[in-house]
Design a protein around this motif. Structure first.
Motif, PDB file in Angstrom:
ATOM      1  N   ILE A 152      -8.181  -6.470 -52.941  1.00 35.29           N
ATOM      2  CA  ILE A 152      -8.963  -6.931 -53.854  1.00 35.29           C
ATOM      3  C   ILE A 152      -9.500  -8.636 -53.130  1.00 35.29           C
ATOM      4  O   ILE A 152      -8.621  -9.145 -52.879  1.00 35.29           O
ATOM      5  N   PRO A 153     -10.775  -8.874 -53.012  1.00 32.65           N
ATOM      6  CA  PRO A 153     -11.087 -10.061 -52.247  1.00 32.65           C
ATOM      7  C   PRO A 153     -10.774 -11.273 -53.052  1.00 32.65           C
ATOM      8  O   PRO A 153     -10.896 -11.222 -54.192  1.00 32.65           O
ATOM      9  N   THR A 154     -10.262 -12.471 -52.272  1.00 25.67           N
ATOM     10  CA  THR A 154      -9.832 -13.398 -53.227  1.00 25.67           C
ATOM     11  C   THR A 154     -11.043 -14.212 -53.829  1.00 25.67           C
ATOM     12  O   THR A 154     -10.719 -14.674 -54.790  1.00 25.67           O
ATOM     13  N   GLN A 155     -12.389 -13.739 -53.334  1.00 26.90           N
ATOM     14  CA  GLN A 155     -13.439 -14.528 -54.034  1.00 26.90           C
ATOM     15  C   GLN A 155     -13.582 -14.163 -55.540  1.00 26.90           C
ATOM     16  O   GLN A 155     -14.054 -15.007 -56.340  1.00 26.90           O
ATOM     17  N   THR A 156     -13.120 -13.016 -56.066  1.00 27.70           N
ATOM     18  CA  THR A 156     -13.114 -12.627 -57.327  1.00 27.70           C
ATOM     19  C   THR A 156     -12.136 -13.380 -58.113  1.00 27.70           C
ATOM     20  O   THR A 156     -12.394 -13.183 -59.483  1.00 27.70           O
ATOM     21  N   HIS A 157     -10.989 -13.943 -57.645  1.00 25.76           N
ATOM     22  CA  HIS A 157     -10.184 -14.775 -58.503  1.00 25.76           C
ATOM     23  C   HIS A 157      -9.578 -13.757 -59.379  1.00 25.76           C
ATOM     24  O   HIS A 157      -9.134 -14.278 -60.660  1.00 25.76           O
ATOM     25  N   LEU A 158      -9.247 -12.488 -59.142  1.00 23.59           N
ATOM     26  CA  LEU A 158      -8.319 -11.684 -60.070  1.00 23.59           C
ATOM     27  C   LEU A 158      -7.012 -11.726 -59.560  1.00 23.59           C
ATOM     28  O   LEU A 158      -6.751 -12.014 -58.580  1.00 23.59           O
ATOM     29  N   PRO A 159      -6.126 -11.624 -60.592  1.00 27.95           N
ATOM     30  CA  PRO A 159      -4.642 -11.904 -60.435  1.00 27.95           C
ATOM     31  C   PRO A 159      -3.969 -10.556 -59.822  1.00 27.95           C
ATOM     32  O   PRO A 159      -2.750 -10.389 -60.054  1.00 27.95           O
ATOM     33  N   VAL A 262     -18.648  -8.411 -54.751  1.00 29.79           N
ATOM     34  CA  VAL A 262     -17.598  -7.252 -54.287  1.00 29.79           C
ATOM     35  C   VAL A 262     -17.973  -6.016 -53.632  1.00 29.79           C
ATOM     36  O   VAL A 262     -17.616  -5.651 -52.602  1.00 29.79           O
ATOM     37  N   VAL A 263     -19.288  -5.589 -53.929  1.00 26.72           N
ATOM     38  CA  VAL A 263     -19.853  -4.607 -53.230  1.00 26.72           C
ATOM     39  C   VAL A 263     -20.137  -4.942 -51.770  1.00 26.72           C
ATOM     40  O   VAL A 263     -19.922  -4.026 -50.908  1.00 26.72           O
ATOM     41  N   LEU A 264     -20.759  -6.183 -51.606  1.00 23.78           N
ATOM     42  CA  LEU A 264     -21.161  -6.680 -50.218  1.00 23.78           C
ATOM     43  C   LEU A 264     -19.866  -6.702 -49.373  1.00 23.78           C
ATOM     44  O   LEU A 264     -19.853  -6.218 -48.182  1.00 23.78           O
ATOM     45  N   HIS A 265     -18.721  -7.393 -49.980  1.00 23.34           N
ATOM     46  CA  HIS A 265     -17.268  -7.554 -49.163  1.00 23.34           C
ATOM     47  C   HIS A 265     -16.901  -5.919 -48.714  1.00 23.34           C
ATOM     48  O   HIS A 265     -16.425  -5.824 -47.557  1.00 23.34           O
ATOM     49  N   PHE A 266     -17.012  -4.963 -49.541  1.00 22.01           N
ATOM     50  CA  PHE A 266     -16.521  -3.636 -48.907  1.00 22.01           C
ATOM     51  C   PHE A 266     -17.448  -2.852 -48.226  1.00 22.01           C
ATOM     52  O   PHE A 266     -17.048  -1.958 -47.646  1.00 22.01           O
ATOM     53  N   LEU A 267     -18.669  -3.052 -48.379  1.00 21.51           N
ATOM     54  CA  LEU A 267     -19.391  -2.197 -47.625  1.00 21.51           C
ATOM     55  C   LEU A 267     -20.148  -2.769 -46.453  1.00 21.51           C
ATOM     56  O   LEU A 267     -20.883  -2.223 -45.675  1.00 21.51           O
ATOM     57  N   LYS A 268     -19.762  -4.187 -46.059  1.00 22.27           N
ATOM     58  CA  LYS A 268     -20.313  -4.727 -44.966  1.00 22.27           C
ATOM     59  C   LYS A 268     -20.180  -4.293 -43.743  1.00 22.27           C
ATOM     60  O   LYS A 268     -20.955  -4.523 -42.782  1.00 22.27           O
ATOM     61  N   THR A 269     -19.123  -3.380 -43.571  1.00 24.55           N
ATOM     62  CA  THR A 269     -18.598  -2.791 -42.235  1.00 24.55           C
ATOM     63  C   THR A 269     -19.391  -1.648 -42.147  1.00 24.55           C
ATOM     64  O   THR A 269     -19.534  -0.980 -40.869  1.00 24.55           O
ATOM     65  N   LYS A 270     -20.142  -0.966 -43.266  1.00 19.43           N
ATOM     66  CA  LYS A 270     -20.709   0.337 -43.234  1.00 19.43           C
ATOM     67  C   LYS A 270     -22.252  -0.009 -43.269  1.00 19.43           C
ATOM     68  O   LYS A 270     -23.031   0.987 -42.637  1.00 19.43           O
ATOM     69  N   PHE A 271     -22.660  -0.892 -43.735  1.00 16.40           N
ATOM     70  CA  PHE A 271     -24.213  -1.224 -43.754  1.00 16.40           C
ATOM     71  C   PHE A 271     -24.632  -2.841 -43.710  1.00 16.40           C
ATOM     72  O   PHE A 271     -23.642  -3.556 -43.713  1.00 16.40           O
ATOM     73  N   SER A 272     -25.521  -3.008 -42.997  1.00 20.65           N
ATOM     74  CA  SER A 272     -25.870  -4.518 -42.869  1.00 20.65           C
ATOM     75  C   SER A 272     -26.049  -5.088 -44.330  1.00 20.65           C
ATOM     76  O   SER A 272     -26.415  -4.466 -45.369  1.00 20.65           O
ATOM     77  N   PRO A 273     -25.530  -6.464 -44.375  1.00 18.77           N
ATOM     78  CA  PRO A 273     -25.552  -7.094 -45.558  1.00 18.77           C
ATOM     79  C   PRO A 273     -26.851  -7.395 -46.298  1.00 18.77           C
ATOM     80  O   PRO A 273     -27.161  -7.071 -47.499  1.00 18.77           O
ATOM     81  N   VAL A 274     -28.173  -7.233 -45.623  1.00 19.16           N
ATOM     82  CA  VAL A 274     -29.404  -7.263 -46.029  1.00 19.16           C
ATOM     83  C   VAL A 274     -29.689  -5.869 -46.924  1.00 19.16           C
ATOM     84  O   VAL A 274     -30.116  -5.865 -48.014  1.00 19.16           O
TER      85      VAL A 274
END
Length: 314
Positions: A152-159, A262-274
């Motif tokens: 889980i990315p830290t940006q989501t601030h989930l416990p 969250v989608v951007l964090h996990f998929l940015k290695t597969k697709f461009s952020p744009v």
């Protein structure tokens, strides 16, 4: 007073998450501009756009079964077109405006009460429909998170740092509910409120319907992303599940910003952020805005027709 403070804190926390999410998205896209996003939107094949629209419609048709099952649970009947209309409009407004428990409840109470459904029965249907939604979240996410966990990315601030523990908790809830519908025949009293398990047939249908709803929504996003053999539907489903869960618990209307980061964090290695942002914007336009336009049109048509009929009767 305490409830008011809780509501204000909840709204403030949601606003904070929205600001943080927008900042994180801007940081990811700092090398690009909005023209790149527009070009990315234009590259989505029309066939995939069309399929996403049809899937979105199918998803909202599935959602009306929340209310249909709710009426079966309380042992009451109402014309299918009335239940379908109310279920669709309340689902759309709850998804797009946010605070689904409030917006969807207000719509259901407005129409079901006008058709002679008692207030207590409406409250039971509202509780049933909302719990059915969460059963789908728990069932689909539980399986995905347990057997194919994400960090889980830290940006989501989930416990939580991994989704595996969430998956275990979610599946325990679903299994406990199904077992309760089989073995617990007497009503339970929780904080003075009586709760009666539905039959196993109805509870199993709840899990199936809500899981199908969840998977169809994920499929809408999947077909809007660029084709990539290394990214399967199950990959998108687990990311979508975490993104939607984070969006729902954030209290941000429709999870705006939280879902995207969250989608951007996990998929940015597969697709461009744009490309990812273009796909999520298209998802919002189809699954949220287009559905909202249809629901608002139906709502306006009904209110005008109903109001005119009342004037004529007077």
């Amino acid at each position: 007073m305490l409830e008011k403070l809780r509501l204000n804190f909840s709204s403030l926390f949601g606003l904070l998450l929205l600001v943080l999410s927008v900042w994180a998205i801007s940081n990811e896209l700092r090398e690009y501009n909005y023209h790149d996003v527009l070009r990315s939107l234009a590259t989505i094949p029309k066939s995939r756009l069309s399929l996403s629209i049809w899937l979105s419609g199918l998803g909202y048709l599935v959602m009306i079964w929340y209310d249909i099952l709710g009426f079966k649970y309380i042992g009451r009947s109402l014309a299918f077109n009335k239940v379908a209309f109310t279920g669709f409009v309340s689902s759309v407004l709850g998804n797009t405006i946010g605070f689904a428990l409030l917006t969807g409840s207000a719509i259901r109470y407005r129409y079901y009460s006008s058709w002679g459904v008692p207030a207590l029965a409406i409250a039971q249907i509202i509780a049933f429909a909302n719990f059915t939604f969460w059963l789908g979240v728990f069932a689909v996410s539980g399986v995905i998170f347990l057997f194919n966990p994400l960090q889980i990315p830290t940006q989501t601030h989930l416990p939580f740092t991994s989704t595996r523990s969430i998956g275990v908790i979610f599946l325990l809830v679903v299994v406990s509910y199904l077992l309760g519908s089989i073995f617990i025949k007497q009503p339970l009293v929780i904080r003075g409120q009586e709760f009666r398990f539905p039959s196993f047939k109805i509870s199993f249908a709840q899990v199936v319907v809500s899981s199908l709803d969840w998977m169809i929504a994920a499929a809408v996003l999947y077909f809007l992303l660029p084709a990539n053999p290394s990214v399967s539907f199950l990959d998108v489903l687990r990311i979508y599940s975490l993104a939607m869960f984070a969006g729902v618990v954030s209290n941000v209307p429709a999870g705006l910003g939280v879902f995207e980061i969250v989608v951007l964090h996990f998929l940015k290695t597969k697709f461009s952020p744009v490309a990812i942002l273009g796909a999520t914007l298209a998802y919002r336009a189809i699954y949220d805005l287009l559905a909202l336009l249809v629901a608002a049109s139906l709502l306006g048509f009904y209110e005008i027709r109903y109001g005119a009929r009342n004037i004529m009767n007077k």
